[in-house]
Design a protein around this motif. Sequence first.
Motif, short mmCIF file in Angstrom:
data_model
loop_
_atom_site.label_atom_id
_atom_site.label_comp_id
_atom_site.label_asym_id
_atom_site.label_seq_id
_atom_site.Cartn_x
_atom_site.Cartn_y
_atom_site.Cartn_z
N VAL A 223 -4.93 18.42 1.96
CA VAL A 223 -4.15 17.29 1.43
C VAL A 223 -2.92 17.04 2.31
O VAL A 223 -2.63 15.90 2.68
CB VAL A 223 -3.72 17.57 -0.02
CG1 VAL A 223 -2.89 16.40 -0.56
CG2 VAL A 223 -4.94 17.80 -0.90
N VAL A 227 -1.97 13.58 4.85
CA VAL A 227 -0.73 12.79 4.89
C VAL A 227 -0.27 12.61 6.33
O VAL A 227 0.00 11.49 6.78
CB VAL A 227 0.37 13.48 4.06
CG1 VAL A 227 1.72 12.81 4.30
CG2 VAL A 227 0.03 13.44 2.58
N TYR A 234 -1.99 4.03 6.99
CA TYR A 234 -2.09 3.53 5.61
C TYR A 234 -0.85 2.75 5.20
O TYR A 234 -0.94 1.77 4.45
CB TYR A 234 -2.32 4.71 4.68
CG TYR A 234 -2.42 4.38 3.21
CD1 TYR A 234 -3.30 3.40 2.75
CD2 TYR A 234 -1.64 5.05 2.27
CE1 TYR A 234 -3.41 3.12 1.40
CE2 TYR A 234 -1.74 4.78 0.92
CZ TYR A 234 -2.62 3.81 0.48
OH TYR A 234 -2.73 3.53 -0.85
N SER A 287 -0.75 12.91 -4.49
CA SER A 287 -1.94 12.27 -3.91
C SER A 287 -2.33 11.03 -4.70
O SER A 287 -2.69 9.99 -4.11
CB SER A 287 -3.10 13.27 -3.90
OG SER A 287 -2.78 14.43 -3.20
N THR A 290 0.15 8.21 -3.99
CA THR A 290 -0.07 7.68 -2.66
C THR A 290 -1.31 6.80 -2.62
O THR A 290 -1.30 5.71 -2.03
CB THR A 290 -0.21 8.82 -1.64
OG1 THR A 290 0.95 9.67 -1.71
CG2 THR A 290 -0.35 8.29 -0.23
N GLY A 291 -2.39 7.24 -3.28
CA GLY A 291 -3.61 6.46 -3.30
C GLY A 291 -3.50 5.16 -4.08
O GLY A 291 -4.04 4.13 -3.68
N TYR A 363 -8.46 4.16 3.17
CA TYR A 363 -7.41 5.16 3.08
C TYR A 363 -7.06 5.47 1.62
O TYR A 363 -6.69 6.59 1.28
CB TYR A 363 -6.15 4.69 3.82
CG TYR A 363 -6.36 4.53 5.30
CD1 TYR A 363 -6.76 5.60 6.09
CD2 TYR A 363 -6.13 3.32 5.93
CE1 TYR A 363 -6.95 5.46 7.46
CE2 TYR A 363 -6.31 3.15 7.29
CZ TYR A 363 -6.73 4.23 8.05
OH TYR A 363 -6.92 4.09 9.40
N TYR A 367 -6.84 9.43 -0.38
CA TYR A 367 -5.84 10.08 -1.23
C TYR A 367 -6.31 10.25 -2.66
O TYR A 367 -5.86 11.17 -3.35
CB TYR A 367 -4.52 9.30 -1.14
CG TYR A 367 -3.97 9.36 0.26
CD1 TYR A 367 -3.50 10.56 0.78
CD2 TYR A 367 -4.00 8.25 1.11
CE1 TYR A 367 -3.04 10.66 2.08
CE2 TYR A 367 -3.55 8.34 2.41
CZ TYR A 367 -3.07 9.55 2.89
OH TYR A 367 -2.64 9.64 4.19
N CYS A 370 -8.13 13.35 -2.42
CA CYS A 370 -7.15 14.44 -2.35
C CYS A 370 -6.64 14.80 -3.75
O CYS A 370 -6.43 15.98 -4.06
CB CYS A 370 -5.98 14.04 -1.46
SG CYS A 370 -6.34 14.08 0.31
N SER A 371 -6.45 13.79 -4.60
CA SER A 371 -6.00 14.08 -5.97
C SER A 371 -7.10 14.80 -6.75
O SER A 371 -6.82 15.67 -7.58
CB SER A 371 -5.61 12.78 -6.69
OG SER A 371 -6.73 11.94 -6.91
#
Length: 393
Positions: A223, A227, A234, A287, A290-291, A363, A367, A370-371
């Motif tokens: 993760v 970033v 992104y 995450s 961010t996503g 992108y 994320y 990633c979460s």
Amino acid sequence: MKGALSWPFLRLYLLTLLYFSANSILNVIIPLKGESLGASNSTIGLVMGAYLFTTMFLRPWAGQLIHQLGPVKVLRVILVINGLALSLYTFTGLGGYFIARMLQGACTAFFSMSLQLGIIDALPQKDRSQGISMYSLCASMPGVIGPLLAINIWETGEMSVFTITLIGMAVLTGAVGFRATMKTEADNRPAAQRTGMRGSFTQLFMNPHLFRCSILMLVSSIVFGAVTTFIPLYAAQINYGSAAVYLMLQAATIVAARFFLRKKIPSDGRWHPVFVTWIILALTAASLCTGLSIIGGFTVFYSGAVLMGLAQAMLYPTLTTYLTFVLPENNRNVLIGLFIAMADLGVSLSGVIMGPVADILSYTWVYLICSFLGGALLFFIYKQQGERFRSSG
């Protein structure tokens, strides 16, 4: 001041800051220089990746050698090699950069292990977490200023400025490092306690403490690596989003958290599942923010940066401190080297795993996945804790 903030340790933290300052500049200069020479992205990626892959493979052997010779002897040799590596950047092209990156990667494997293991051995148990946090803090600080300095150096158009900066950093780092002293347990350790590498790799799976911490560090590093790799691309898709602001907020949070929260990190040798759960929750939320910032906007985007910095600041020193208590002393250095190598591997894998996701999906999905990985770690912590209760019952 006493303990982790006494003068001998402050000198080690200063050495750490100086050592990693050069790399924070090179991380920006090398891609710019490669592009100006007409190199492809693949070539630039190969040169940049040579650093971390070399570091990852050498960490366990670094731990073994430091266990045998002590951190100070190893550190002084590494500082000389680091000076040679930095000097290569001043008069060679991409081929020389590749060799220099490999030399730097080898130096970093031994340098970071020497400093961390020296701090662990020299500090009393109650101060270990503070010492590791201060080391991590000083390793992170160059990431705030270094890129800005690198851009200014590049915009001058004078490579002589680049040469003077690198040579100056190499000399200053060597001058501070050669005066460093650490009175550690390794100085008086009998030869019978020094063990080889045989069997150490199997402990990665057989030792439950090492396995648990390595899985947490490996997945979390994927993760963190996502970033670093994709935020610059992104951020352009977010209204009022800026990769520079995101990374600056993340780095500033890491620095602040590692300093002001260093005493909150457990240093008693016990596993604290609730504390670790909160860290992974911050990682998962970071995450997710961010996503979803493609919908929520820049406020959600930058909230993700702060949460990501908080998780990155707390996870590594928490797990490392815990392992210094629970790993067998006769091969503790090697096993900690394996653990740190998992962090390097996670960052390396992030591009390999998430790159195709970004190409095929987006992108945003990088994320969001990633979460999901963060949520899987929460389940992993719960499962591990449940097994511990069942085995004790």
